[in-house]
Design a protein around this motif. Sequence first.
Motif, PDB file in Angstrom:
ATOM      1  N   VAL A 436      12.015  28.242   0.910  1.00 58.09           N
ATOM      2  CA  VAL A 436      12.174  28.970  -0.091  1.00 58.09           C
ATOM      3  C   VAL A 436      11.331  30.126  -0.279  1.00 58.09           C
ATOM      4  CG1 VAL A 436      12.904  29.106  -2.666  1.00 58.09           C
ATOM      5  CG2 VAL A 436      13.646  27.206  -1.240  1.00 58.09           C
ATOM      6  N   LEU A 437      11.639  31.299  -0.285  1.00 58.19           N
ATOM      7  CA  LEU A 437      10.699  32.435  -0.406  1.00 58.19           C
ATOM      8  C   LEU A 437      10.861  33.056  -1.688  1.00 58.19           C
ATOM      9  CD1 LEU A 437      11.198  34.470   3.072  1.00 58.19           C
ATOM     10  CD2 LEU A 437       9.353  33.147   2.238  1.00 58.19           C
ATOM     11  N   ASN A 438       9.930  34.043  -2.100  1.00 55.11           N
ATOM     12  CA  ASN A 438       9.884  34.515  -3.396  1.00 55.11           C
ATOM     13  C   ASN A 438      10.010  36.209  -2.712  1.00 55.11           C
ATOM     14  OD1 ASN A 438       9.850  36.371  -5.508  1.00 55.11           O
ATOM     15  ND2 ASN A 438       7.543  36.064  -6.025  1.00 55.11           N
ATOM     16  N   LEU A 470      16.929  29.703   3.765  1.00 59.35           N
ATOM     17  CA  LEU A 470      16.186  29.970   2.766  1.00 59.35           C
ATOM     18  C   LEU A 470      16.351  29.305   1.559  1.00 59.35           C
ATOM     19  CD1 LEU A 470      15.318  33.341   3.784  1.00 59.35           C
ATOM     20  CD2 LEU A 470      14.111  31.533   4.406  1.00 59.35           C
ATOM     21  N   SER A 473      16.378  31.011  -2.391  1.00 60.31           N
ATOM     22  CA  SER A 473      15.456  32.212  -2.459  1.00 60.31           C
ATOM     23  C   SER A 473      16.159  33.252  -3.025  1.00 60.31           C
ATOM     24  CB  SER A 473      15.106  32.486  -1.006  1.00 60.31           C
ATOM     25  OG  SER A 473      14.277  31.663  -0.290  1.00 60.31           O
ATOM     26  N   ALA A 497      21.709  30.868   2.750  1.00 60.60           N
ATOM     27  CA  ALA A 497      21.043  30.809   1.501  1.00 60.60           C
ATOM     28  C   ALA A 497      22.208  30.553   0.519  1.00 60.60           C
ATOM     29  CB  ALA A 497      20.203  32.011   1.154  1.00 60.60           C
TER      30      ALA A 497
END
Length: 535
Positions: A436-438, A470, A473, A497
Motif C-alpha cells: 500500500v502506497l501513499n 496496491l 492506496s 486497487a
Amino acid sequence: MHHALLVDEILLNILAALREADAPYSQLNAIAQTCHFLSPLALDFLWSELPDVRPLLQYIKPRIPNDPHISVTSASFQRAASRVRKLSCPALACSDTHSQTALTERLRLLSMMGITTALFPNLRRLSWTDTDQSRYVYIRLFLSPTLESLELDFFFHKPPDFPFLTLLPKLCPNLHSMSISKHPVISLAGDEGPSAVRTICQLPRLTALECKSSTISEADILHLSQLKSLVTLSLGIPSWVSSDHGSLEPHSSGAAKDCADRLWFCNLRNLHLRAFSISIITSFLEPGCRPLRSVVFDISEAPTTASLTECFSTLYSSHNECSAMRSIKVRDSLSNAMLGVSQLLPDSQVITVDVFKPLFAFTKLRVFDLGVCLSFSLGDSDLTAMASSWPELEVFCLNEGRGWHLSASHPRPSITVRGLQSLCALCPRLYQIAIVLNALDLSLPCPTASPFSRQDTALVRNLGVTRLSLGDSKLANPRDVACALSSIFPRLKRISAWQCPLDTLPESRYYRRLWEEVNNILQQRLNRDITSVAK
C-alpha cells in the motif's frame, strides 16, 4: 507422409500440441483411426492421462450377457490400460443414480476378472474421489508397483475399513507422494476407523504427504516425525499440540519422546500447516532444527502482533541453515471479511518492521507473502531494511487484495514511490509486488535515515513487474502517479486497487475511479511505445 514425421521429436511435439489444443481429443482420435503408422503414438497420447475412468471401463463386458457373475477383459481393455499413466475417478453427483449404479457395476465386473498381475502396469498417478462408500474396496484393483502418486478423497462422514492400506508398502513400493482427504483413515478414536499413519511410515520411498484432516492423533504425529524420507508435508494440526510434547499416550516411553525431539521431521524441506491459531503452529515448530526451504501457514483466527513475532522468531531458531529458506507464506481466513469494516485498530495490533526482523537471517528468501487481519505501519526506511536483507526476493506481498488497516497512531501508510524505487533497486528479481502506497504527495522527501538515500536519484527500472496490487492506496493526481510508476516499471500494464472487499468502504468509489484513470494512462503509454517500435 512427410519425411519430417519420421523424426520422433517432431512427431511427439505435434501430437502433444494437438492434445493441448483439442480438449475432446477428436483430432488425436481421428489420427489413431486413419493412419496405421501414427496410430500407436496417437493412442499413447489419448490414453496416457484419463480424467475419468469410465471410458476405460466400457471395455469390460460380461462373458455371458445373461450371467452377471462372469466377466472378461478384452484385448482392447488390456491395450488401453497398458497406456494409462495418470488416472482419475471423479466424484459423481449423488442425485445421478444412473451413473452411480453403472460405475459400481463396471467396477464389480472388473474385480471378477481374476487377473493376478497389475491391471495397469504403467500407471504412475492415481486420484480417487468418491461419494459412494461401497466403492472404496475397488481401489485395490488400480494399485500397481509402478504407482508413484496416490490421492484419496472421500466424502464419508464415518470412514469405513480400508483393507488395502496395509498392503500399500507391498503393492506400491515406489509410492513417493500421497494425499488423504478430510474424512477417512486418519482418526482420533479407534472406533471411527483405522489410522493410516503407521502404514504410511512403512512406505520406503515416501517423500510427500498431505493430510487434509485435522483429527490426527499425537501418537501418529510422533510416528510421522520419525519418517526420514519425508521431504514435503501438508498437515492440519489439532489444538492439542503443545510445545513440550509431554502428553504422549501412556504406553509411550521417555526414550521414544527423546528420540522424537532429536529426529523431529529432520529431513523436512517443505512444510504446509493448517491450524486454528498461529500459536498452535509455533508449538509445532519448536522441536528440532531443520533446513526448511518453504513454509505455508494457514490459520483460521487472526493473529496478534505478539503471536506473529513469536512464530517468526521460532521459525528462525528452529533452523540450522538459514540460507536454505526460499519461501514464507502466512495467511488467515478472516482478513477478507474483516477488511470490509472501516475501523481504527489499536496499536497492539499494528505490524512494524520489528515483526519481520527475525526473518532477516533468511538472506536467500525469494517469496514473502503475508495476509493477516492486522494493521501495517511501515515506512520507506523499513521497506529498505527488508529489501536489503532479502536481495533475491521475487515475490513480495503484504495483504494482497486486502489493503492495510488503519491504526490510531498511523492513519495513513508512509511508504512512498521512492520507497518502492528502493525496493526494486535492492531486489532486482522482483516480478510480483503487493503493498500500500501513499501516493497523495509524490514530492515527499526520502527519509535521511534510509541507507538507500545516496542512490535514490538513480534511475531504477524493473522489467519483470507488469501488474501491481496496491490495495487501499490513495492518490491525488493520476497522471503524476502513472508517470512515476511507469518510470520504475516500464512494462507495467495494470494496477489493482480497491478491489473486493475494499470496494465496500465509503471512499472506494472515488479512489477506484482515480486508479482507473492511472490504468488508462498506462495503457496509452504502452500503445504509444508499441507504435513507435513498429515504425
